[in-house]
Design an enzyme around this catalytic site. Structure first.
Site, PDB file in Angstrom:
ATOM      1  N   HIS A   1      -1.140 -21.303   1.298  1.00 16.71           N
ATOM      2  CA  HIS A   1      -0.103 -20.333   1.363  1.00 16.71           C
ATOM      3  C   HIS A   1       0.962 -19.965  -0.001  1.00 16.71           C
ATOM      4  O   HIS A   1       1.169 -18.620   0.017  1.00 16.71           O
ATOM      5  CB  HIS A   1       0.717 -20.909   2.488  1.00 16.71           C
ATOM      6  CG  HIS A   1       0.082 -20.987   3.975  1.00 16.71           C
ATOM      7  ND1 HIS A   1      -0.941 -21.698   4.292  1.00 16.71           N
ATOM      8  CD2 HIS A   1       0.584 -19.881   4.834  1.00 16.71           C
ATOM      9  CE1 HIS A   1      -1.050 -21.353   5.199  1.00 16.71           C
ATOM     10  NE2 HIS A   1      -0.446 -20.401   5.772  1.00 16.71           N
TER      11      HIS A   1
ATOM     12  N   LYS B   1       5.043  -1.129   3.899  1.00 15.93           N
ATOM     13  CA  LYS B   1       4.270  -0.692   3.163  1.00 15.93           C
ATOM     14  C   LYS B   1       3.675  -2.043   2.481  1.00 15.93           C
ATOM     15  O   LYS B   1       3.070  -2.055   1.298  1.00 15.93           O
ATOM     16  CB  LYS B   1       4.775   0.234   2.459  1.00 15.93           C
ATOM     17  CG  LYS B   1       3.905   1.562   3.041  1.00 15.93           C
ATOM     18  CD  LYS B   1       4.580   2.476   3.390  1.00 15.93           C
ATOM     19  CE  LYS B   1       3.483   3.165   3.892  1.00 15.93           C
ATOM     20  NZ  LYS B   1       3.027   4.208   4.620  1.00 15.93           N
TER      21      LYS B   1
ATOM     22  N   TYR C   1       0.836  -1.268  -0.164  1.00 13.56           N
ATOM     23  CA  TYR C   1       0.068  -0.151   0.003  1.00 13.56           C
ATOM     24  C   TYR C   1       0.825   1.229   0.116  1.00 13.56           C
ATOM     25  O   TYR C   1       1.996   1.177   0.483  1.00 13.56           O
ATOM     26  CB  TYR C   1      -0.894  -0.109   1.273  1.00 13.56           C
ATOM     27  CG  TYR C   1      -0.325   0.544   2.528  1.00 13.56           C
ATOM     28  CD1 TYR C   1       0.537  -0.356   3.342  1.00 13.56           C
ATOM     29  CD2 TYR C   1      -0.530   1.888   3.196  1.00 13.56           C
ATOM     30  CE1 TYR C   1       1.068   0.107   4.684  1.00 13.56           C
ATOM     31  CE2 TYR C   1       0.090   2.218   4.350  1.00 13.56           C
ATOM     32  CZ  TYR C   1       0.702   1.455   4.938  1.00 13.56           C
ATOM     33  OH  TYR C   1       1.258   1.829   6.184  1.00 13.56           O
TER      34      TYR C   1
ATOM     35  N   LEU D   1       9.941   1.309   8.373  1.00 11.50           N
ATOM     36  CA  LEU D   1       9.507   1.731   7.218  1.00 11.50           C
ATOM     37  C   LEU D   1      10.053   2.978   6.700  1.00 11.50           C
ATOM     38  O   LEU D   1      10.121   3.976   7.428  1.00 11.50           O
ATOM     39  CB  LEU D   1       7.906   1.760   7.515  1.00 11.50           C
ATOM     40  CG  LEU D   1       7.167   1.956   6.117  1.00 11.50           C
ATOM     41  CD1 LEU D   1       5.649   1.394   6.633  1.00 11.50           C
ATOM     42  CD2 LEU D   1       7.164   3.150   5.491  1.00 11.50           C
TER      43      LEU D   1
ATOM     44  N   GLU E   1      11.005   3.157  15.465  1.00 14.57           N
ATOM     45  CA  GLU E   1      10.266   4.278  14.320  1.00 14.57           C
ATOM     46  C   GLU E   1       8.840   4.567  15.395  1.00 14.57           C
ATOM     47  O   GLU E   1       8.998   3.986  16.405  1.00 14.57           O
ATOM     48  CB  GLU E   1       9.714   3.853  13.183  1.00 14.57           C
ATOM     49  CG  GLU E   1       9.049   2.146  13.235  1.00 14.57           C
ATOM     50  CD  GLU E   1       8.664   1.866  11.876  1.00 14.57           C
ATOM     51  OE1 GLU E   1       8.682   2.642  10.862  1.00 14.57           O
ATOM     52  OE2 GLU E   1       8.463   0.695  11.901  1.00 14.57           O
TER      53      GLU E   1
END
Ligand code: PDD
Length: 264
Positions: A102, A127, A33, A183, A159
């Site tokens: 899977h 992401k 995303y 990230l 983070e």
């Protein structure tokens, strides 16, 4: 002005039940995303978000069906049709729909693309889509009426639950190096490559621990939605006297200026 949702080539009602229960994004978090800020009716730093998106897809072996130009056009269409000037666009691409197993067979899967444009609610934080530790940390923080949480890994500050973290000490800016423990935020990248250099602020990308955080003169988060977000309280203790720090505010202002100017 109207918030819009676009799924696999069509506009659908916001909140429409269009995702299959066999979607691998739903079953396995097998999707990627991006969140892009819309400022003055234009996407901010879209090419940076697209570079990260295409990189994520390559690394996850999700086939790319759309050129960056097509994708840019779609972002523009969403902005135009929604007439939203200040907001953000969420984009999610899942590997596709198949009975739960899977291992995936690339030849039998069609990536599913969801996009939505929303106005900006500045009280909202945020992401691969695998963000379980972040979700748990954010939930725990909100239960304690905190804005968000800072994550530590083996004693090292990595983070925020939904952002990157920076510390200021003796006029120097510190943040965790861009490795696989964080990230790699686009806002972080903007601060490091454009905003801080434009103000002549020295940056050091290095690991630091809780003591360093407690001793910092200033602390702030960065993310697409909030830009530079000053931290004024940490575990009930005031940070920089309980007010946003001076360097933090200069960075925030310079980032806002860059966003107003626009960046492809
Ligand atoms: N979150 N780290 C984490 C865990 C994040 O979720 C985010 C962004 C960032 C900052 O990345 P960027 O500067 O590219 O927004 C760092 C977004 C906003 C979200 O999930 O909605």
């Amino acid at each position: 002005m109207k918030e819009l949702t676009y799924f696999n080539g069509e506009f659908v009602e916001p909140g429409a039940k269009v995702i299959s229960i066999d979607d691998r994004g739903y079953l396995f978090g097998d999707s990627v995303y991006e969140v892009v800020r819309v400022v003055k009716g234009r996407c901010f730093a879209l090419s940076y978000h697209q570079d990260r998106l295409y990189r994520s897809m390559r690394e996850m072996d999700i086939p790319v069906k759309m050129t960056p130009d097509d994708l840019t056009e779609l972002h523009e269409i969403l902005i135009e049709q929604s007439e939203i000037k200040e907001g953000y666009i969420y984009l999610q691409i899942s590997r596709g729909v198949a009975p739960r197993h899977h291992a995936y067979d690339r030849s039998k899967l069609e990536p599913q693309m969801l996009m939505s444009i929303r106005t900006l609610d500045l009280d909202e934080v945020n992401k691969t889509t695998n963000l379980i530790p972040n979700i748990l940390a954010q939930t725990k923080a909100e239960k304690k009426f905190a804005y968000t949480a800072i994550l530590f890994r083996d004693g090292i500050c990595t983070e925020g639950a939904t952002s990157n973290v920076f510390a200021v000490k003796d006029g120097i800016l510190y943040t965790h190096p861009a490795d696989n423990h964080i990230l790699k935020g686009i806002t972080r990248q903007m601060i490091l490559t454009r905003v801080a250099p434009s103000l002549g602020i020295t940056i050091i990308e290095k690991e630091f621990d809780r003591n360093f955080v407690d001793d910092a003169d200033e602390l702030f988060f960065t993310d697409t939605i909030g830009g530079v977000i000053p931290i004024t309280k940490l575990d009930r203790n005031p940070v920089s006297g309980g007010k946003p720090g001076a360097i933090t505010l200069r960075l925030r202002e310079a980032l806002e200026k860059l966003m107003e100017e626009g960046l492809p």
